[in-house]
Design an enzyme around this catalytic site. Structure first.
Site, PDB file in Angstrom:
ATOM      1  N   SER A 217     -30.442  36.631   1.879  1.00 47.68           N
ATOM      2  CA  SER A 217     -30.494  35.651   0.795  1.00 47.68           C
ATOM      3  C   SER A 217     -30.761  34.217   1.227  1.00 47.68           C
ATOM      4  CB  SER A 217     -29.197  35.696  -0.025  1.00 47.68           C
ATOM      5  OG  SER A 217     -28.097  35.304   0.760  1.00 47.68           O
TER       6      SER A 217
ATOM      7  N   LYS B 177     -21.846  31.515  -5.124  1.00 47.02           N
ATOM      8  CA  LYS B 177     -22.688  30.581  -4.366  1.00 47.02           C
ATOM      9  C   LYS B 177     -22.798  29.242  -5.094  1.00 47.02           C
ATOM     10  CE  LYS B 177     -25.225  34.074  -1.843  1.00 47.02           C
ATOM     11  NZ  LYS B 177     -26.501  34.660  -1.438  1.00 47.02           N
TER      12      LYS B 177
END
Length: 355
Positions: free
Chosen positions: A248, A293
């Protein structure tokens, strides 16, 4: 009173002893790809002119409980109520009884591949050519290809048809019926490595004939290899970041590389964070744990968050105050968004909506 006290004690004991099949996700550390980690530059480029940078292009992470850790009922309930953590079924993070060691190995491989794709995408965005070739990535144990093909072998053709992409290999092999022969034209890994080290073009090849067999899950013909792409870069780009796995961070690595290779600051000194996988062509893909996140990025001081388009709806449903979401589909989208942030044209930024 005594009965109530005993009941409370019993419930507390049950809460500690009962271990439902859940795992927890929480915000992990964020790292500025333009800065340092553990005293070393995250991105180190040699053999090409680089430029000073400023601001932040932070990649973001998620912490997860280990495969062998079993949350008790109290921890599960607390996780459900807390805003800065998410409780999910254990199989969501570790499907099929995957062990922590297997998960770590898989994440390490994905992280390594994401670094390669980030480099290719960044140089592609800058118009710097990268030489690529199709190679054998892995050979399945006890498969027809074992001992005949090896990881790192360059695949030039299958049945005389040149291959340009890893997917070409599977398409050409599956044209056969199980039990038929397929002919690979290859440059052995050791010869390819020697040519690359000497800076020479690949010369010489050999043909390897392999008898296909039936796939385990359908009637396809297979030989038991996974094809991939190997790149030769025109200069050295080293990404140094320990204790991080998964794919990611690809987008943020690629943007950090672009920033270091171009004059001026892409961020204009602003604090930008983000996430997203990236492929060799610069396409940004979705990731897991987006809400965690976002929390981690805002806690670190981020003002803007580059968000994969496919994660936009869930991100928009729970965005921390003070954080502006920016929707991106490609690395080109991201560089254009950074230009708007740098120049203050933030009203023109593509945002995220819940639907």
């Amino acid at each position: 009173m005594l009965a109530s006290t005993l009941m409370l004690i019993a419930l507390l004991c049950a809460g500690v002893l009962i271990t439902p099949p859940y795992a927890e996700m929480s915000p992990g550390p964020t790292v500025n790809t333009l800065g340092e980690s553990s005293g070393e530059p995250v991105l180190e480029i040699s053999g090409h002119k680089t430029y000073p940078t400023s601001g932040h292009l932070n990649m973001t992470t998620v912490r997860v409980t280990g495969a062998d850790y079993r949350m008790n009922l109290v921890e599960v309930v607390y996780g459900w109520l807390a805003h800065d953590s998410v409780v999910v079924p254990h199989d969501t993070l570790y499907p099929g009884g995957k062990t922590e060691e297997q998960s770590t190995q898989e994440n390490a491989e994905e992280f390594s591949q994401s670094q390669e794709s980030a480099k290719v995408a960044a140089l592609g965005e800058l118009g710097i050519p990268v030489k690529s070739r199709v190679v054998v990535s892995t050979v399945v144990k006890d498969s027809p290809a074992e001992g005949r093909l090896h990881a790192g072998d360059v695949i030039k053709a299958v049945d005389g048809t040149a291959v340009k992409e890893p997917t070409d290999v599977a398409k050409l092999v599956t044209r056969h019926k199980p039990g038929e022969d397929v002919v690979f034209t290859i440059v052995p890994a050791k010869d390819a490595a020697a040519a690359e080290k000497a800076g020479k073009a690949l010369t010489g090849s050999e043909k390897v004939t392999i008898t296909t067999r039936k796939a385990s899950d359908d009637d396809r013909a297979v030989v038991g290899i996974q094809a991939g792409t190997d790149h030769t870069f025109p200069f050295d780009i080293d990404i140094k970041l320990a204790d991080v796995g998964g794919p990611s961070a690809g987008l943020m690595f690629s943007l950090g590389i672009v920033d270091k290779l171009t004059p001026g600051s892409m961020t204009g000194g602003k604090f930008v964070a983000g996430t997203g996988t990236i492929d060799d062509k610069g396409k940004v893909g979705p990731i897991g744990g987006i809400t965690m996140k976002l929390v981690g990025a805002r806690q670190a001081g981020a003002e803007y968050f580059l968000t994969p388009a496919e994660n936009c709806a869930s991100a928009a449903a729970d965005t921390p105050a003070g954080l502006t979401l920016v929707k991106v589909k490609t690395i080109d989208d991201a560089t254009k968004a950074l230009e708007k942030i740098r120049t203050g044209d933030t009203a023109a930024l593509p945002g995220c909506a819940t639907k």
